[in-house]
Write an enzyme that holds these catalytic residues in place. Structure first.
Site, PDB file in Angstrom:
ATOM      1  N   ASN A   1     -12.845  -3.497   2.523  1.00 55.83           N
ATOM      2  CA  ASN A   1     -13.587  -2.077   2.854  1.00 55.83           C
ATOM      3  C   ASN A   1     -14.878  -2.002   1.313  1.00 55.83           C
ATOM      4  O   ASN A   1     -13.863  -2.620  -0.099  1.00 55.83           O
ATOM      5  CB  ASN A   1     -12.913  -0.590   2.745  1.00 55.83           C
ATOM      6  CG  ASN A   1     -12.722  -0.152   3.642  1.00 55.83           C
ATOM      7  OD1 ASN A   1     -12.480  -1.350   4.746  1.00 55.83           O
ATOM      8  ND2 ASN A   1     -10.985   0.268   3.586  1.00 55.83           N
TER       9      ASN A   1
ATOM     10  N   ASP B   1       0.823  -1.302  -0.028  1.00 52.83           N
ATOM     11  CA  ASP B   1      -0.089   0.166  -0.047  1.00 52.83           C
ATOM     12  C   ASP B   1       0.766   0.969   0.731  1.00 52.83           C
ATOM     13  O   ASP B   1       2.086   1.052   0.675  1.00 52.83           O
ATOM     14  CB  ASP B   1      -0.809   0.045   1.345  1.00 52.83           C
ATOM     15  CG  ASP B   1      -1.854   0.944   1.291  1.00 52.83           C
ATOM     16  OD1 ASP B   1      -3.169   0.518   0.945  1.00 52.83           O
ATOM     17  OD2 ASP B   1      -1.990   2.584   0.699  1.00 52.83           O
ATOM     18  N   ILE B   2       0.370   2.218  -1.087  1.00 51.48           N
ATOM     19  CA  ILE B   2       1.306   3.888  -0.592  1.00 51.48           C
ATOM     20  C   ILE B   2       0.998   4.351  -0.015  1.00 51.48           C
ATOM     21  O   ILE B   2       2.143   4.962   0.274  1.00 51.48           O
ATOM     22  CB  ILE B   2       0.781   3.552  -2.052  1.00 51.48           C
ATOM     23  CG1 ILE B   2       2.021   5.035  -2.954  1.00 51.48           C
ATOM     24  CG2 ILE B   2      -0.335   5.256  -2.063  1.00 51.48           C
ATOM     25  CD1 ILE B   2       1.996   5.870  -4.136  1.00 51.48           C
TER      26      ILE B   2
ATOM     27  N   HIS C   1      -9.739  -5.600  -2.859  1.00 52.99           N
ATOM     28  CA  HIS C   1      -8.441  -5.543  -2.471  1.00 52.99           C
ATOM     29  C   HIS C   1      -8.816  -5.893  -1.190  1.00 52.99           C
ATOM     30  O   HIS C   1      -9.876  -5.905   0.007  1.00 52.99           O
ATOM     31  CB  HIS C   1      -7.778  -4.710  -2.462  1.00 52.99           C
ATOM     32  CG  HIS C   1      -8.378  -3.477  -2.296  1.00 52.99           C
ATOM     33  ND1 HIS C   1      -9.317  -2.671  -3.134  1.00 52.99           N
ATOM     34  CD2 HIS C   1      -8.568  -2.857  -1.358  1.00 52.99           C
ATOM     35  CE1 HIS C   1      -9.617  -1.891  -2.381  1.00 52.99           C
ATOM     36  NE2 HIS C   1      -9.672  -1.037  -1.325  1.00 52.99           N
TER      37      HIS C   1
HETATM   38  P1  5GP Z   1      -9.882   1.295   0.216  1.00 54.97           P
HETATM   39  O1  5GP Z   1     -10.096   2.981   0.477  1.00 54.97           O
HETATM   40  O2  5GP Z   1     -10.656   1.479  -1.335  1.00 54.97           O
HETATM   41  O3  5GP Z   1     -10.076   0.699   1.175  1.00 54.97           O
HETATM   42  O4  5GP Z   1      -7.599   1.022   0.014  1.00 54.97           O
HETATM   43  C1  5GP Z   1      -7.316   1.839  -0.980  1.00 54.97           C
HETATM   44  C2  5GP Z   1      -5.956   2.221  -0.857  1.00 54.97           C
HETATM   45  O5  5GP Z   1      -5.095   1.608  -2.047  1.00 54.97           O
HETATM   46  C3  5GP Z   1      -5.853   2.727   0.311  1.00 54.97           C
HETATM   47  O6  5GP Z   1      -5.007   2.151   1.574  1.00 54.97           O
HETATM   48  C4  5GP Z   1      -4.879   3.316  -0.259  1.00 54.97           C
HETATM   49  O7  5GP Z   1      -3.301   3.844   0.032  1.00 54.97           O
HETATM   50  C5  5GP Z   1      -4.268   2.308  -1.637  1.00 54.97           C
HETATM   51  N1  5GP Z   1      -3.700   3.325  -2.902  1.00 54.97           N
HETATM   52  C6  5GP Z   1      -4.445   4.374  -2.811  1.00 54.97           C
HETATM   53  N2  5GP Z   1      -3.947   4.472  -4.422  1.00 54.97           N
HETATM   54  C7  5GP Z   1      -2.272   3.747  -4.755  1.00 54.97           C
HETATM   55  C8  5GP Z   1      -1.214   3.523  -5.534  1.00 54.97           C
HETATM   56  O8  5GP Z   1      -1.216   4.398  -6.458  1.00 54.97           O
HETATM   57  N3  5GP Z   1      -0.290   2.629  -5.366  1.00 54.97           N
HETATM   58  C9  5GP Z   1      -0.135   1.538  -4.101  1.00 54.97           C
HETATM   59  N4  5GP Z   1       0.589   0.926  -3.911  1.00 54.97           N
HETATM   60  N5  5GP Z   1      -1.495   1.895  -3.325  1.00 54.97           N
HETATM   61  C10 5GP Z   1      -2.566   2.733  -3.421  1.00 54.97           C
END
Ligand code: 5GP
Ligand code: ZN
Length: 120
Positions: free
Chosen positions: A94, A34-35, A107
């Site tokens: 989520n 995760d970034i 994810h």
């Molecule tokens: P969600 O909120 O949809 O469950 O999680 C999305 C996750 O994707 C977040 O934790 C966010 O930090 C991660 N994320 C968003 N954009 C990128 C990206 O470009 N690269 C990576 N490696 N992670 C990302």
């Protein structure tokens, strides 16, 4: 080969169009850090097939999702999560806006390592 959405961030990461720090890859599954990590260890496991969220999961996705759940503890250990029961890890999926989902490609967050974490 796989269902692919050219406008989807995670589909583009899977294809290598957007760089990521890869954790694991096979024919059906991709995993990357995760970034914005919310824990000392924080990576995401995604199906290569574009499924928007858990809300769209179908009966014929059962084997794929089962494989991902079986893979999660192995990757968690490989990434340095400490052994159960004193160590362990957290799996989070989520789903939808009220579920806190920001990227609409299914994810599994895998988080672990010594506490405290940013994301409780
Ligand atoms: P969600 O909120 O949809 O469950 O999680 C999305 C996750 O994707 C977040 O934790 C966010 O930090 C991660 N994320 C968003 N954009 C990128 C990206 O470009 N690269 C990576 N490696 N992670 C990302
Ligand atoms: Zn996608």
């Amino acid at each position: 080969m796989h269902d692919h959405d050219p406008n989807c961030l995670f589909c583009r990461i899977i294809k290598g169009e957007i760089p990521s720090r890869k954790v694991y890859e096979d024919d059906e599954v991709f995993a990357f850090h995760d970034i914005h990590p919310g824990a000392p260890i924080h990576f995401l496991m995604v199906p290569k097939k574009h499924i928007p969220s858990m809300a769209q999961v179908q009966a014929d996705d059962a084997a794929l999702l089962g494989r991902m759940m079986v893979l999660a503890p192995r990757l968690a250990a490989e990434q340095g999560c400490n052994p159960y029961p004193d160590g362990g890890f957290r799996l989070v999926v989520n789903t939808g806006t009220e579920g806190g989902q920001e990227v609409h490609h299914l994810h599994i967050h895998v988080m672990g390592g010594p506490r405290p974490w940013l994301k409780g």
